[in-house]
Write a protein that holds these residues in place. Structure first.
Motif, PDB file in Angstrom:
ATOM      1  N   CYS A 293       0.837  -1.196   0.000  1.00  0.00           N
ATOM      2  CA  CYS A 293       0.000   0.000   0.000  1.00  0.00           C
ATOM      3  C   CYS A 293       0.879   1.257   0.000  1.00  0.00           C
ATOM      4  N   GLY A 294       0.486   2.212  -0.807  1.00  0.00           N
ATOM      5  CA  GLY A 294       1.144   3.510  -0.797  1.00  0.00           C
ATOM      6  C   GLY A 294       2.508   3.533  -1.449  1.00  0.00           C
ATOM      7  N   VAL A 295       2.891   2.470  -2.179  1.00  0.00           N
ATOM      8  CA  VAL A 295       4.202   2.398  -2.822  1.00  0.00           C
ATOM      9  C   VAL A 295       4.005   2.031  -4.293  1.00  0.00           C
ATOM     10  N   GLN A 296       4.641   2.791  -5.191  1.00  0.00           N
ATOM     11  CA  GLN A 296       4.538   2.498  -6.612  1.00  0.00           C
ATOM     12  C   GLN A 296       5.638   1.534  -7.034  1.00  0.00           C
ATOM     13  N   ARG A 297       5.253   0.330  -7.450  1.00  0.00           N
ATOM     14  CA  ARG A 297       6.206  -0.662  -7.926  1.00  0.00           C
ATOM     15  C   ARG A 297       5.746  -1.184  -9.286  1.00  0.00           C
ATOM     16  N   ASN A 298       6.644  -1.223 -10.243  1.00  0.00           N
ATOM     17  CA  ASN A 298       6.312  -1.820 -11.531  1.00  0.00           C
ATOM     18  C   ASN A 298       6.071  -3.313 -11.344  1.00  0.00           C
ATOM     19  N   PHE A 299       5.071  -3.823 -12.058  1.00  0.00           N
ATOM     20  CA  PHE A 299       4.720  -5.236 -11.984  1.00  0.00           C
ATOM     21  C   PHE A 299       5.190  -5.936 -13.251  1.00  0.00           C
ATOM     22  N   ASN A 300       5.860  -7.072 -13.083  1.00  0.00           N
ATOM     23  CA  ASN A 300       6.425  -7.822 -14.205  1.00  0.00           C
ATOM     24  C   ASN A 300       5.764  -9.185 -14.344  1.00  0.00           C
ATOM     25  N   ILE A 301       5.398  -9.513 -15.578  1.00  0.00           N
ATOM     26  CA  ILE A 301       4.901 -10.844 -15.923  1.00  0.00           C
ATOM     27  C   ILE A 301       5.826 -11.395 -16.997  1.00  0.00           C
ATOM     28  N   ASN A 302       6.450 -12.521 -16.721  1.00  0.00           N
ATOM     29  CA  ASN A 302       7.344 -13.132 -17.704  1.00  0.00           C
ATOM     30  C   ASN A 302       6.791 -14.502 -18.073  1.00  0.00           C
ATOM     31  N   THR A 303       6.396 -14.683 -19.325  1.00  0.00           N
ATOM     32  CA  THR A 303       5.872 -15.963 -19.783  1.00  0.00           C
ATOM     33  C   THR A 303       6.877 -16.611 -20.737  1.00  0.00           C
ATOM     34  N   GLU A 304       6.781 -17.934 -20.842  1.00  0.00           N
ATOM     35  CA  GLU A 304       7.727 -18.679 -21.684  1.00  0.00           C
ATOM     36  C   GLU A 304       7.055 -19.904 -22.274  1.00  0.00           C
ATOM     37  N   LEU A 305       7.359 -20.187 -23.536  1.00  0.00           N
ATOM     38  CA  LEU A 305       7.007 -21.443 -24.187  1.00  0.00           C
ATOM     39  C   LEU A 305       8.308 -22.131 -24.575  1.00  0.00           C
ATOM     40  N   ARG A 306       8.413 -23.444 -24.297  1.00  0.00           N
ATOM     41  CA  ARG A 306       9.614 -24.194 -24.637  1.00  0.00           C
ATOM     42  C   ARG A 306       9.181 -25.553 -25.200  1.00  0.00           C
ATOM     43  N   VAL A 307       9.694 -25.890 -26.380  1.00  0.00           N
ATOM     44  CA  VAL A 307       9.355 -27.155 -27.037  1.00  0.00           C
ATOM     45  C   VAL A 307      10.624 -27.985 -27.204  1.00  0.00           C
ATOM     46  N   ASN A 308      10.567 -29.249 -26.813  1.00  0.00           N
ATOM     47  CA  ASN A 308      11.704 -30.168 -26.915  1.00  0.00           C
ATOM     48  C   ASN A 308      11.356 -31.324 -27.849  1.00  0.00           C
ATOM     49  N   ALA A 309      12.289 -31.660 -28.736  1.00  0.00           N
ATOM     50  CA  ALA A 309      12.039 -32.745 -29.689  1.00  0.00           C
ATOM     51  C   ALA A 309      11.953 -34.092 -28.993  1.00  0.00           C
ATOM     52  N   GLY A 310      12.668 -34.251 -27.888  1.00  0.00           N
ATOM     53  CA  GLY A 310      12.640 -35.522 -27.179  1.00  0.00           C
ATOM     54  C   GLY A 310      13.104 -36.657 -28.083  1.00  0.00           C
ATOM     55  N   THR A 311      12.300 -37.701 -28.166  1.00  0.00           N
ATOM     56  CA  THR A 311      12.653 -38.849 -28.997  1.00  0.00           C
ATOM     57  C   THR A 311      12.007 -38.802 -30.380  1.00  0.00           C
ATOM     58  N   SER A 312      11.362 -37.705 -30.715  1.00  0.00           N
ATOM     59  CA  SER A 312      10.719 -37.594 -32.021  1.00  0.00           C
ATOM     60  C   SER A 312      11.771 -37.396 -33.116  1.00  0.00           C
ATOM     61  N   PRO A 313      11.482 -37.804 -34.350  1.00  0.00           N
ATOM     62  CA  PRO A 313      12.442 -37.635 -35.445  1.00  0.00           C
ATOM     63  C   PRO A 313      12.763 -36.157 -35.676  1.00  0.00           C
ATOM     64  N   SER A 314      14.026 -35.860 -35.967  1.00  0.00           N
ATOM     65  CA  SER A 314      14.436 -34.468 -36.171  1.00  0.00           C
ATOM     66  C   SER A 314      13.794 -33.856 -37.406  1.00  0.00           C
ATOM     67  N   SER A 315      13.287 -34.675 -38.295  1.00  0.00           N
ATOM     68  CA  SER A 315      12.645 -34.161 -39.501  1.00  0.00           C
ATOM     69  C   SER A 315      11.211 -33.712 -39.261  1.00  0.00           C
ATOM     70  N   LYS A 316      10.651 -34.091 -38.127  1.00  0.00           N
ATOM     71  CA  LYS A 316       9.265 -33.758 -37.809  1.00  0.00           C
ATOM     72  C   LYS A 316       9.188 -32.486 -36.974  1.00  0.00           C
ATOM     73  N   VAL A 317       8.242 -31.615 -37.314  1.00  0.00           N
ATOM     74  CA  VAL A 317       8.094 -30.336 -36.615  1.00  0.00           C
ATOM     75  C   VAL A 317       7.105 -30.475 -35.468  1.00  0.00           C
ATOM     76  N   SER A 318       7.483 -29.981 -34.303  1.00  0.00           N
ATOM     77  CA  SER A 318       6.585 -29.831 -33.155  1.00  0.00           C
ATOM     78  C   SER A 318       6.567 -28.360 -32.790  1.00  0.00           C
ATOM     79  N   PHE A 319       5.394 -27.849 -32.430  1.00  0.00           N
ATOM     80  CA  PHE A 319       5.315 -26.436 -32.084  1.00  0.00           C
ATOM     81  C   PHE A 319       4.237 -26.171 -31.036  1.00  0.00           C
ATOM     82  N   MET A 320       4.332 -25.014 -30.406  1.00  0.00           N
ATOM     83  CA  MET A 320       3.362 -24.570 -29.413  1.00  0.00           C
ATOM     84  C   MET A 320       3.206 -23.060 -29.555  1.00  0.00           C
ATOM     85  N   THR A 321       1.970 -22.600 -29.549  1.00  0.00           N
ATOM     86  CA  THR A 321       1.726 -21.175 -29.698  1.00  0.00           C
ATOM     87  C   THR A 321       0.956 -20.613 -28.519  1.00  0.00           C
TER      88      THR A 321
END
Length: 216
Positions: A166-194
């Motif tokens: 209360c009574g103090v001005q502080r900037n608020f930060n939201i940091n979001t992230e998407l991370r996709v890993n190929a894992g054991t899938s073939p490197s020729s196949k595309v995986s994505f997340m939006t």
């Protein structure tokens, strides 16, 4: 998004210094009657290039929404090696009516994912105030095979909410992230997340709780 964009409405946060104990109760359905102004100080990150993220607030001051139009992480095929991880950090200046404080009660994230068998992905969000050592992290994991819309929700019980000072001005930060890993899938196949769509209509919604400050 340009700095200094002013928006009428309200915003909220998961983490900051706790306020002193007070005998007021939370106000979820009756936010402050005065309009609240959000100044978007900066929008930075590989998931939100300039002009691709927009912030809007509800008329009743109970939620605000972030809409993305170019937030996509992918691996495989001819993907850029750095495309497996995308992030976006919003730095918001929140002007709250005197005598009130706020906290995030819930955050809803939505998007679309196409993950090959053996691939996996994670959606992550962190919340903190400028100058605060407290940061809350929330992770949501997804495994292939998967090809559908996705939704993830971060919730915080009333007893665990941490309120803006209360009574103090502080900037608020939201940091979001998407991370996709190929894992054991073939490197020729595309995986994505939006966390976007072709018409820029998928959104992240933050639901707010309000209460009066001590001594009001």
């Amino acid at each position: 998004m340009a700095s200094g964009l002013l928006l009428g409405g309200a915003v909220a946060a998961l983490v900051t210094a706790a306020i002193p104990a007070h005998n007021t109760s939370p106000v979820f359905d009756n936010p402050p009657p005065d309009k609240i102004v959000i100044d978007v100080a900066t929008v930075n990150g590989s998931g939100c290039p300039a002009g691709t993220a927009a912030v809007a607030v509800s008329e009743d001051n109970t939620a605000f929404t972030v809409t993305y139009s170019d937030y996509l992480a992918q691996v495989g095929g001819g993907s850029n090696p750095t495309s497996f991880r995308k992030n976006c950090q919003l730095n918001l200046i929140v002007h709250v009516p005197s005598g009130f404080t706020y906290a995030i009660a819930k955050a809803d994230y939505r998007g679309y994912a196409s993950l090959q068998p053996g691939a996996n992905a994670v959606q992550r969000a962190s919340y903190y105030f400028q100058g605060s050592s407290q940061t809350v992290f929330k992770n949501h994991n997804f495994n292939g095979a998967y090809s559908d819309n996705w939704q993830a929700t971060d919730t915080t019980d009333w007893a665990q909410l941490v309120w803006a000072p209360c009574g103090v001005q502080r900037n608020f930060n939201i940091n979001t992230e998407l991370r996709v890993n190929a894992g054991t899938s073939p490197s020729s196949k595309v995986s994505f997340m939006t966390m976007d769509s072709t018409d820029g209509d998928l959104s992240t919604i933050y639901h707010m709780a309000w209460k009066e400050c001590p001594g009001k």
